[in-house]
Design a protein around this motif. Structure first.
Motif, PDB file in Angstrom:
ATOM      1  N   ARG A   3       0.819  -1.203   0.000  1.00 54.37           N
ATOM      2  CA  ARG A   3       0.000   0.000   0.000  1.00 54.37           C
ATOM      3  C   ARG A   3       0.854   1.254   0.000  1.00 54.37           C
ATOM      4  O   ARG A   3       1.946   1.297   0.514  1.00 54.37           O
ATOM      5  CB  ARG A   3      -0.916   0.016   1.226  1.00 54.37           C
ATOM      6  N   ARG A  28       5.497  -4.844  13.997  1.00 52.56           N
ATOM      7  CA  ARG A  28       4.502  -5.065  12.953  1.00 52.56           C
ATOM      8  C   ARG A  28       3.314  -5.919  13.399  1.00 52.56           C
ATOM      9  O   ARG A  28       2.158  -5.520  13.172  1.00 52.56           O
ATOM     10  CB  ARG A  28       5.158  -5.674  11.709  1.00 52.56           C
ATOM     11  N   GLU A  32      -0.447  -4.515  13.262  1.00 47.80           N
ATOM     12  CA  GLU A  32      -1.388  -5.177  12.346  1.00 47.80           C
ATOM     13  C   GLU A  32      -2.624  -5.646  13.103  1.00 47.80           C
ATOM     14  O   GLU A  32      -3.750  -5.507  12.606  1.00 47.80           O
ATOM     15  CB  GLU A  32      -0.709  -6.358  11.652  1.00 47.80           C
ATOM     16  N   GLY A  33      -2.425  -6.215  14.287  1.00 49.28           N
ATOM     17  CA  GLY A  33      -3.567  -6.642  15.085  1.00 49.28           C
ATOM     18  C   GLY A  33      -4.431  -5.468  15.501  1.00 49.28           C
ATOM     19  O   GLY A  33      -5.662  -5.540  15.453  1.00 49.28           O
ATOM     20  N   ALA A  35      -4.669  -2.513  13.946  1.00 48.42           N
ATOM     21  CA  ALA A  35      -5.339  -1.965  12.766  1.00 48.42           C
ATOM     22  C   ALA A  35      -6.539  -2.812  12.369  1.00 48.42           C
ATOM     23  O   ALA A  35      -7.601  -2.287  12.006  1.00 48.42           O
ATOM     24  CB  ALA A  35      -4.351  -1.868  11.607  1.00 48.42           C
ATOM     25  N   SER A  36      -6.392  -4.123  12.454  1.00 42.99           N
ATOM     26  CA  SER A  36      -7.507  -5.018  12.134  1.00 42.99           C
ATOM     27  C   SER A  36      -8.663  -4.829  13.109  1.00 42.99           C
ATOM     28  O   SER A  36      -9.830  -4.771  12.711  1.00 42.99           O
ATOM     29  CB  SER A  36      -7.029  -6.469  12.156  1.00 42.99           C
ATOM     30  N   ALA A  37      -8.343  -4.699  14.391  1.00 46.43           N
ATOM     31  CA  ALA A  37      -9.376  -4.542  15.415  1.00 46.43           C
ATOM     32  C   ALA A  37     -10.109  -3.210  15.280  1.00 46.43           C
ATOM     33  O   ALA A  37     -11.319  -3.125  15.510  1.00 46.43           O
ATOM     34  CB  ALA A  37      -8.761  -4.655  16.806  1.00 46.43           C
ATOM     35  N   GLY A  39     -10.225  -1.324  12.452  1.00 48.28           N
ATOM     36  CA  GLY A  39     -10.716  -1.076  11.100  1.00 48.28           C
ATOM     37  C   GLY A  39     -10.008   0.067  10.403  1.00 48.28           C
ATOM     38  O   GLY A  39     -10.631   0.827   9.649  1.00 48.28           O
ATOM     39  N   THR A  41      -6.128   1.411   8.377  1.00 46.25           N
ATOM     40  CA  THR A  41      -5.074   0.912   7.502  1.00 46.25           C
ATOM     41  C   THR A  41      -3.708   1.256   8.065  1.00 46.25           C
ATOM     42  O   THR A  41      -3.451   2.411   8.423  1.00 46.25           O
ATOM     43  CB  THR A  41      -5.200   1.529   6.094  1.00 46.25           C
ATOM     44  N   THR A 158      -4.346   3.306  20.278  1.00 45.98           N
ATOM     45  CA  THR A 158      -5.767   2.990  20.457  1.00 45.98           C
ATOM     46  C   THR A 158      -6.541   4.209  20.927  1.00 45.98           C
ATOM     47  O   THR A 158      -7.606   4.541  20.393  1.00 45.98           O
ATOM     48  CB  THR A 158      -5.941   1.843  21.458  1.00 45.98           C
TER      49      THR A 158
END
Length: 212
Positions: A3, A28, A32-33, A35-37, A39, A41, A158
């Motif tokens: 990206r 990382r 990544e975890g 960002a996934s939680a 929503g 990028t 967060t």
């Protein structure tokens, strides 16, 4: 997927933590975890020198709105960063001042989270060097352990991105899965929440400052 950093909510700029093939540490998987939680990028780039870091920060300063947060993760001491392959310390002020050249000052409200030892003592000068292209900066004032500081970074990210889901009842904190989340755009507020909720953050000398 590779990206574009300008499309990132979080841009992670991380250097190798060791000079051998044994040290496998990386922020990382943590980001990544997150960002996934949440929503959002996250885009990741590696830097090995001040020139690398200047290149990516220049790309950031060319962008109007994204990334919202740049998370620089590397070794540090005093006012310098120490990528593992660099022959000497990288003066962050000089990097930001150079990266800002040829770019316009944007009202992006973006910030810089420094996951590095001791650089938190120089945050006001870091913001000044960026010439108004960063709204806030945050980091650590002392030498910090890797795991604890990384978890603190994730907690701060967060709070900045999705808010704080901690409520107070009769003077005692309580975490409820379905509680109303309190949001803020202020790094100072998010840092205050962090220091209030995570005792380790205070021990690590975590602090934030904002451009006035």
């Amino acid at each position: 997927m590779n990206r574009n950093p300008r499309n990132a909510d979080i841009l992670v700029l991380e250097s190798d933590w060791g000079e051998d093939l044994i040290d496998t540490r990386s922020t990382r998987p943590f980001v990544e975890g997150l960002a996934s939680a949440l929503g959002v990028t996250a885009v990741f780039r590696t830097f090995h020198s001040g020139r690398d870091l200047e290149h990516w920060m220049h790309q950031v300063f060319l962008s109007k709105r994204k990334p919202r947060i740049v998370y620089v993760s590397t070794h540090g001491s005093r006012r310098c960063l120490h990528p593992s392959l660099a022959t000497r310390g990288v003066n962050l002020r000089a990097v930001l001042a150079s990266a800002a050249r040829g770019t316009r000052r944007q009202d992006a409200r973006r910030g810089l989270l420094l996951g590095a030892c001791e650089i938190g003592n120089d945050l006001e000068n870091v913001l000044a060097a960026a010439g108004g292209r960063l709204k806030w900066a945050a980091g650590y004032q002392v030498e910090v352990p890797w795991v604890e500081s990384t978890l603190t970074d994730v907690a701060f990210l967060t709070y900045m991105i999705s808010g704080r889901g901690v409520t107070s009842s009769n003077g005692k904190r309580a975490v409820r899965a379905n509680s109303r989340v309190t949001r803020t755009r202020s790094a100072l507020k998010a840092a205050a929440w962090l220091l209030d909720d995570f005792g380790v953050a205070e021990a690590l000398g975590f602090r934030a400052t904002e451009l006035r």
